[in-house]
Each structure stands twice: as C-alpha cells, then as structure tokens.
Design an enzyme around this catalytic site. Structure first.
Site, mmCIF file in Angstrom:
data_model
loop_
_atom_site.group_PDB
_atom_site.id
_atom_site.type_symbol
_atom_site.label_atom_id
_atom_site.label_comp_id
_atom_site.label_asym_id
_atom_site.label_seq_id
_atom_site.Cartn_x
_atom_site.Cartn_y
_atom_site.Cartn_z
ATOM 1 N N THR A 147 -6.929 -9.273 9.333
ATOM 2 C CA THR A 147 -6.493 -9.175 10.730
ATOM 3 C C THR A 147 -6.992 -7.875 11.373
ATOM 4 O OG1 THR A 147 -4.507 -10.455 10.278
ATOM 5 C CG2 THR A 147 -4.480 -9.103 12.255
ATOM 6 N N LEU A 148 -6.750 -6.750 10.687
ATOM 7 C CA LEU A 148 -7.165 -5.464 11.284
ATOM 8 C C LEU A 148 -8.680 -5.373 11.352
ATOM 9 C CD1 LEU A 148 -4.866 -2.714 9.679
ATOM 10 C CD2 LEU A 148 -4.342 -4.357 11.460
ATOM 11 N N ARG A 228 -3.186 2.372 4.222
ATOM 12 C CA ARG A 228 -2.080 3.076 3.587
ATOM 13 C C ARG A 228 -2.642 4.369 3.020
ATOM 14 N NH1 ARG A 228 0.899 0.426 6.051
ATOM 15 N NH2 ARG A 228 2.558 -0.967 5.343
ATOM 16 N N ASP A 252 -3.948 7.706 10.256
ATOM 17 C CA ASP A 252 -2.657 7.206 10.759
ATOM 18 C C ASP A 252 -1.644 7.121 9.624
ATOM 19 O OD1 ASP A 252 -1.081 6.071 12.932
ATOM 20 O OD2 ASP A 252 -1.205 4.154 11.860
ATOM 21 N N GLU A 257 4.679 10.439 3.892
ATOM 22 C CA GLU A 257 4.985 10.360 5.329
ATOM 23 C C GLU A 257 6.452 10.692 5.549
ATOM 24 O OE1 GLU A 257 3.674 6.582 6.931
ATOM 25 O OE2 GLU A 257 1.703 6.838 6.057
ATOM 26 N N HIS A 276 1.641 7.320 11.881
ATOM 27 C CA HIS A 276 1.754 5.903 11.499
ATOM 28 C C HIS A 276 2.117 5.087 12.753
ATOM 29 C CE1 HIS A 276 2.428 3.147 7.810
ATOM 30 N NE2 HIS A 276 2.058 2.425 8.848
ATOM 31 N N ALA A 279 -0.109 0.803 15.078
ATOM 32 C CA ALA A 279 0.310 -0.580 15.358
ATOM 33 C C ALA A 279 1.412 -0.658 16.404
ATOM 34 C CB ALA A 279 0.814 -1.236 14.070
HETATM 35 P P1 NDP Z 1 -5.058 -8.923 5.760
HETATM 36 O O1 NDP Z 1 -4.403 -9.514 4.564
HETATM 37 O O2 NDP Z 1 -5.261 -9.766 6.961
HETATM 38 O O3 NDP Z 1 -6.519 -8.395 5.333
HETATM 39 C C1 NDP Z 1 -6.748 -7.656 4.163
HETATM 40 C C2 NDP Z 1 -8.256 -7.508 3.948
HETATM 41 O O4 NDP Z 1 -8.464 -6.600 2.865
HETATM 42 C C3 NDP Z 1 -8.939 -8.825 3.574
HETATM 43 O O5 NDP Z 1 -10.185 -8.907 4.228
HETATM 44 C C4 NDP Z 1 -9.153 -8.676 2.069
HETATM 45 O O6 NDP Z 1 -10.300 -9.314 1.546
HETATM 46 C C5 NDP Z 1 -9.396 -7.178 1.970
HETATM 47 N N1 NDP Z 1 -9.182 -6.701 0.611
HETATM 48 C C6 NDP Z 1 -8.098 -6.838 -0.177
HETATM 49 N N2 NDP Z 1 -8.313 -6.255 -1.378
HETATM 50 C C7 NDP Z 1 -9.571 -5.745 -1.333
HETATM 51 C C8 NDP Z 1 -10.370 -5.038 -2.241
HETATM 52 N N3 NDP Z 1 -9.939 -4.736 -3.474
HETATM 53 N N4 NDP Z 1 -11.608 -4.671 -1.849
HETATM 54 C C9 NDP Z 1 -12.081 -4.979 -0.614
HETATM 55 N N5 NDP Z 1 -11.363 -5.662 0.300
HETATM 56 C C10 NDP Z 1 -10.129 -6.034 -0.059
HETATM 57 O O7 NDP Z 1 -4.247 -7.627 6.097
HETATM 58 P P2 NDP Z 1 -4.128 -6.876 7.518
HETATM 59 O O8 NDP Z 1 -5.487 -6.714 8.093
HETATM 60 O O9 NDP Z 1 -3.056 -7.498 8.325
HETATM 61 O O10 NDP Z 1 -3.562 -5.460 7.040
HETATM 62 C C11 NDP Z 1 -4.232 -4.699 6.060
HETATM 63 C C12 NDP Z 1 -3.361 -3.535 5.631
HETATM 64 O O11 NDP Z 1 -3.338 -2.568 6.652
HETATM 65 C C13 NDP Z 1 -1.888 -3.894 5.392
HETATM 66 O O12 NDP Z 1 -1.687 -4.339 4.065
HETATM 67 C C14 NDP Z 1 -1.165 -2.614 5.680
HETATM 68 O O13 NDP Z 1 -1.028 -1.850 4.514
HETATM 69 C C15 NDP Z 1 -2.087 -1.895 6.652
HETATM 70 N N6 NDP Z 1 -1.566 -1.931 8.022
HETATM 71 C C16 NDP Z 1 -1.329 -0.739 8.641
HETATM 72 C C17 NDP Z 1 -0.883 -0.706 9.935
HETATM 73 C C18 NDP Z 1 -0.621 0.585 10.597
HETATM 74 O O14 NDP Z 1 0.330 0.671 11.339
HETATM 75 N N7 NDP Z 1 -1.435 1.600 10.387
HETATM 76 C C19 NDP Z 1 -0.601 -1.943 10.679
HETATM 77 C C20 NDP Z 1 -0.903 -3.158 9.953
HETATM 78 C C21 NDP Z 1 -1.393 -3.126 8.669
HETATM 79 P P3 NDP Z 1 -10.570 -10.902 1.645
HETATM 80 O O15 NDP Z 1 -10.894 -11.131 3.095
HETATM 81 O O16 NDP Z 1 -11.730 -11.109 0.761
HETATM 82 O O17 NDP Z 1 -9.279 -11.540 1.211
HETATM 83 C C1 7N6 Z 2 4.858 -0.265 12.228
HETATM 84 C C2 7N6 Z 2 3.712 -0.104 11.254
HETATM 85 C C3 7N6 Z 2 2.289 -2.509 8.660
HETATM 86 O O1 7N6 Z 2 2.047 -2.516 7.459
HETATM 87 O O2 7N6 Z 2 2.289 -0.153 8.536
HETATM 88 C C4 7N6 Z 2 2.429 -1.202 9.405
HETATM 89 O O3 7N6 Z 2 2.418 -3.545 9.328
HETATM 90 C C5 7N6 Z 2 3.706 -1.164 10.189
HETATM 91 C C6 7N6 Z 2 4.691 0.521 13.504
#
Ligand code: NDP
Ligand code: 7N6
Length: 310
Positions: A147-148, A228, A252, A257, A276, A279
C-alpha cells in the site's frame, strides 16, 4: 452471532476512542469502550485496539482488529494458539504516507528544511549554487511495494523520477521500472538519489538497512524511513550521517519512540524528524470505522475477515 465489540483505550494514541464508538453506531455490533486490561466477564467477542496487552488472551475474544498496518507488537503464534483472529489496517495509509514522503523528498531537493532552521534568527540564507536540485530526473528506490510503496511509486513517477523497487513477489508493479528481490537490496540501493523504506518489521526485515546497505548508497543519497525503526540499524545510520557517506535522512519511525532527547539525530542539519506522523490525517477514524464495520458484518455472517493476519 451477536457481536459485542470493545474499543481499547490505546486507540486514543491516534484519535478519541469515543469518536470511533459513535461512528460505529450503525455497525452490526454493540460497541463499548473497554478498560486497559480486559476481563472475561465483560464478554466482548471483538476488540479494536492500537496496542497489545496479555489480558486479551483470556478474555474470550474471537477477533482483534489493530488500527495500524504494522502488527509487529502482536504475538501471532500465541493468538493462533488461543484461536483469536487478528486483522490489521493495511490499505488505508497509501495517500497520507506517500504525500508525506513527497514532502520529505521535496524538502531535500529544494533545500526547504534548511531555510526553516534560520527563521528564528530572521536570517536570509540563500543556498549555494549547487546545493539544490529538482526531483524531476532524479531516481528513487522504494523498498516494499505494498500500500505505502505503490502510493510512493505513483507520486514519484508523476514528479518525473525514475522509480525502482524491492519486493518479494516477482510480478511487475505500476510506475516501477525495475523490481529487485530482497537478496538484491545492495544493488537496488546503490545508484539512486533516494531510498524509501516501506516494509513491515519482521524477522527478515529487521536491520535490513544496515551498515552494508548504507555504505552501498551514494554519498549524495537520502534515506527515508516510514516503515518501522528497527528495519534500519539506527546506530549505523548515525555513523553514515556523521561520516557523510550519505547526504541525509527523513525519519518518521525510530528504534525507540519517542526518539530520546539525547539522540544525535536531533542535532543533524540534514535529518528531518517527524513524530510517527506520516500517516496521520483527520480522516483516520473514518477509515478505521469502515474496516471495522465491514469486519463486524463478516464476523456476524460467519464470513472470513478482510485484512486477516492470523
Ligand atoms: P503491505 O503489506 O501493503 O506491503 C508490504 C510490502 O513489503 C509488500 O510489497 C511486501 O512484498 C514487502 N515486503 C515484505 N517483506 C519483505 C522483504 N523481506 N523484503 C522485501 N520486501 C518485503 O504493507 P503497507 O504498505 O500497508 O505497510 C508497510 C509497513 O509500513 C507496515 O507494516 C507498517 O509497519 C509501516 N507503516 C507505517 C506507517 C507510518 O505511520 N509511518 C503507516 C502505515 C504503515 P510483496 O509485495 O512481495 O508481498
Ligand atoms: C498511526 C500510525 C501503522 O502501522 O504506524 C502506523 O499503520 C500507524 C498514526
């Protein structure tokens, strides 16, 4: 099945739990606010939460929904043993986080982060002729194309950047010219202006960006971490920034944290720190309510849950 849904106080780390309760007044569930620790006598069968507490295990829950995409704090095997289904909130952060990433990239390219530093002293501080550049024509590698990552890739492409990325699955992704596998990380990061980290924290991704990856990066390259903290080896990052083996970082998320006041990162001119917050948007509770409403319906109907993790 009648759903009795609890909203845990930890949700308050993002938005008021009572706001979600009122947004869910039309859900196929009765919705109440819970205490920090759950008690089986309260007979909740679903729980919406930000954090994890061991009292969740023996409270008779069928389902926990975490209001974050990242669920690295949750003990997946233990939840499986207790037959508790876990769902997460991936899918809702693509636009907010990738707009924040565009902001980080533009700050570094156009030097915006530096002018702000001089405002308290009313100092007129133009850049050196070679201090600034445009994103148009530059390159970015997005590590993690979910997604990201996809949201970031689409926006970077629209800004005229050349986009590569790292994911496990070998299928093409829109707006990504070259896909690398996880084993090819060093190649992937070695000749780009920006590396953006957007993978979940797992055993495989912990310290994925360590001293080796940082030294493979160009000395005019910037690291962005919206995933993370522990995905990046923070002390190796501090070393890379101190020795100018990379040009800067936008962070971020951190190993600890809030980032402790004594962290050297606070003092670095070419480090942008956000709490952080990439999002955070006013629409967050609404998006969570939509996910929870749908999963409550599915649970009541005996259907499999969306965004199921366990
Ligand atoms: P998704 O599950 O949609 O995407 C994860 C991506 O990471 C996929 O493309 C996956 O690969 C890839 N991936 C997983 N393991 C590996 C690896 N070992 N090597 C390379 N690529 C890998 O998650 P989101 O995009 O929704 O979120 C990702 C992370 O970002 C969350 O788990 C969270 O920790 C963090 N996050 C932080 C936020 C913030 O506020 N800063 C907000 C939202 C999320 P594949 O496509 O092949 O499955
Ligand atoms: C909330 C952040 C996530 O993993 O770290 C984010 O979705 C949440 C503002």
């Amino acid at each position: 099945m009648t759903i009795r849904l609890g909203i845990h106080p930890s949700v308050g780390r993002i938005f008021p739990p009572s706001l979600l309760q009122s947004m869910l007044s039309d859900a196929e569930a009765t919705v109440d606010l819970t205490n920090e620790r759950l008690d089986a006598s309260e007979s909740f069968n679903g729980l919406v939460t930000f954090g994890y507490d061991p009292s969740f295990l023996d409270a008779g829950l069928d389902w926990i929904h975490v209001v974050r995409a990242g669920y690295d704090e949750f003990p997946l095997d233990t939840l499986r043993d207790h037959e508790i289904t876990l769902s997460n909130s991936t899918g809702i952060h693509g636009d907010a986080v990738s707009e924040a990433v565009v902001g980080y990239l533009l700050q570094f390219a156009r030097g915006l982060h530096r002018y702000r530093l001089h405002e308290p002293d009313h100092e007129w501080n133009p850049p050196a002729w070679d201090d600034t550049f445009t994103l148009d024509g530059e390159s970015v590698c997005v590590v993690g194309l979910g997604t990201l990552g996809r949201g970031i890739a689409r926006r970077a492409d629209a800004l005229g950047m050349s986009v590569s990325g790292v994911r496990r699955t070998p299928t093409p992704v829109d707006h990504v010219e070259t896909r690398y596998g996880p084993q090819e990380l060093l190649d992937a990061v070695s000749d780009v202006r920006f590396v953006v980290v957007a993978v979940p924290l797992t055993d495989r991704t912990e310290e994925m960006v360590g001293a080796e990856a940082l030294s493979a990066m160009r000395d005019d390259a910037y690291l962005v971490n919206v995933a993370r903290g522990p995905v990046v080896d923070q002390s190796a990052l501090v070393d890379a920034l101190r020795s100018a083996s990379i040009a800067g970082a936008a962070l971020d998320v951190f190993e600890e944290e809030p980032l402790p006041p004594e962290s050297p990162l606070w003092e670095m001119e070419h480090v942008v720190i956000t709490p952080h917050a990439a999002a955070a948007t006013e629409d967050y509770p609404n998006r969570i309510a939509a996910l929870v409403r749908e999963n409550s319906r599915r649970l009541a109907a005996g259907e499999s849950l969306a965004n199921r993790v366990v």
